[in-house]
Design an enzyme around this catalytic site. Structure first.
Site, PDB file in Angstrom:
ATOM      1  CB  SER A 189      46.484  39.774  34.012  1.00 23.06           C
ATOM      2  OG  SER A 189      45.289  40.314  33.541  1.00 23.06           O
ATOM      3  CG  HIS A 207      45.917  45.058  35.100  1.00 20.62           C
ATOM      4  ND1 HIS A 207      45.655  44.083  36.045  1.00 20.62           N
ATOM      5  CD2 HIS A 207      46.114  44.382  33.930  1.00 20.62           C
ATOM      6  CE1 HIS A 207      45.680  42.881  35.468  1.00 20.62           C
ATOM      7  NE2 HIS A 207      45.958  43.047  34.200  1.00 20.62           N
ATOM      8  CG  ASP A 224      44.531  45.907  38.772  1.00 24.91           C
ATOM      9  OD1 ASP A 224      43.659  46.200  37.921  1.00 24.91           O
ATOM     10  OD2 ASP A 224      45.266  44.910  38.686  1.00 24.91           O
TER      11      ASP A 224
END
Length: 344
Positions: free
Chosen positions: A132, A318, A289
């Site tokens: 991330s 995600h 995602d």
């Protein structure tokens, strides 16, 4: 869960940030795993993610993993803004709380570079990796210090924050500001904007996992007994767990403005910045995602001379990169194992 205390602090002194503010007496919190070898050639940097702390990265570190502390010296630096490193919640006036200055990915990596070089005398990194926002820092490392980074493995992240991703960030941060208790960022310790934080959690819940994750009730694998139970116990529980709202806003600004093209010398040219990366880059986006779809990474990889994309299959969205689903963890671990075997 209380914030971890098993970290060390590196004194940065006065840091002049990319947008002009000076963060005085700044501190970078970090933890290391393993031992640095005599040649100082076995170092890996593994930055934290949005609201994450070093302990939240430990699921990918272990003697049974590619990030094996018996072999590698793994440095996990906490981002500025996450509550352990210098942040709105722990910085003295005048840059405390709502006045905390804007920090870019470039700023984050420059502080980490000082830690790596000044504290440990390391001149080369075998790998930089991260999930991330950690992936954003991974790309930034490869652009800012191509002479130093031998390999990069960003997963479930990107080199530039897309407009759609920015819309998501605007939506969650608006929930905090809308709570009257937020008081422009000057909320009292005994009157946190918990209504805003709960709304923040509800909005986030629709993005962190995929539509198929909810359709197939995968949340049951995380111990939830109903959808509402999942929204309260998992999502609200996470964001109400010592996550300071001003810290969340500071990190969201960093995320929202992510773009390696803003590295000094590139004048906003993201493509040129990506083309400057020398090392092999293995990007691992997740199939579903909603923040960082595979298409974004496939676009970036075409501009990285040694760029490759491997899509993490499955429906966890995600959070395929969050260490919660064993199949996703095995895929990421194998990818890191493979990139470590590549010639730099």
């Amino acid at each position: 869960m209380p914030a971890p205390t098993d970290h060390e602090l590196f004194s940065l002194g006065d840091v002049v940030l990319q947008h002009g503010a000076t963060l005085r007496d700044a501190k970078l919190a970090y933890k290391t795993y393993g031992t640095l070898n005599a040649e100082k050639t076995n170092a890996i940097v593994y930055p934290t993610w949005y609201s994450g702390r070093h302990s939240d990265n430990e699921w990918l570190i272990g003697t049974d993993k590619a990030l094996n502390p018996d072999e590698w010296f793994i440095i996990v630096p906490n981002m500025l803004g996450n509550g352990l490193s210098s942040s709105p919640s722990n910085t003295p006036p005048p840059y405390d709380r709502a006045r905390f200055p804007n920090v870019t990915f470039y700023d984050q990596v420059e502080c980490q570079h000082r830690l790596v070089t000044e504290q440990f005398g390391i001149e080369t990194l075998a790998l930089v990796t991260g999930w991330s926002m950690g992936a954003g820092q991974t790309y930034q490392w490869a652009v800012s210090h191509p002479e130093m980074v031998q390999r990069a493995a960003p997963f479930c992240g990107s080199s530039v924050t897309s407009p759609h991703n920015q819309v998501f960030l605007e939506s969650i941060t608006a929930t905090l500001r809308a709570d009257a208790a937020f008081a422009g960022g000057w909320y009292r310790d005994d009157a946190w904007p918990t209504t805003g934080l709960r709304a923040f959690a509800r909005v986030y819940a629709g993005w962190g996992f995929s539509q198929a994750f909810y359709w197939q009730e995968e949340w049951r694998k995380l111990g939830a007994s109903s959808l509402e139970d999942f929204l309260i116990a998992f999502w609200e529980g996470f964001w109400l767990d010592e996550r300071d709202p001003n810290n969340l806003l500071a990190m969201a600004w960093t995320w929202c403005h992510g773009d390696v093209g803003r590295t000094p010398g590139f004048d906003g040219d993201t493509v040129a910045a990506l083309a400057s990366i020398r090392c092999p880059v293995l990007a691992m986006p997740a199939e579903k995602d909603l923040y960082f779809p595979p298409e974004d990474e496939q676009w970036a990889a075409q501009h990285v001379p040694r760029g490759e994309v491997r899509v993490i299959p499955g429906i966890w969205g995600h959070f395929a990169g969050g260490g919660m689903n064993p199949d996703d963890t095995a895929f990421i671990d194998q990818g890191i194992r493979d990139v470590l075997a590549m010639d730099p």
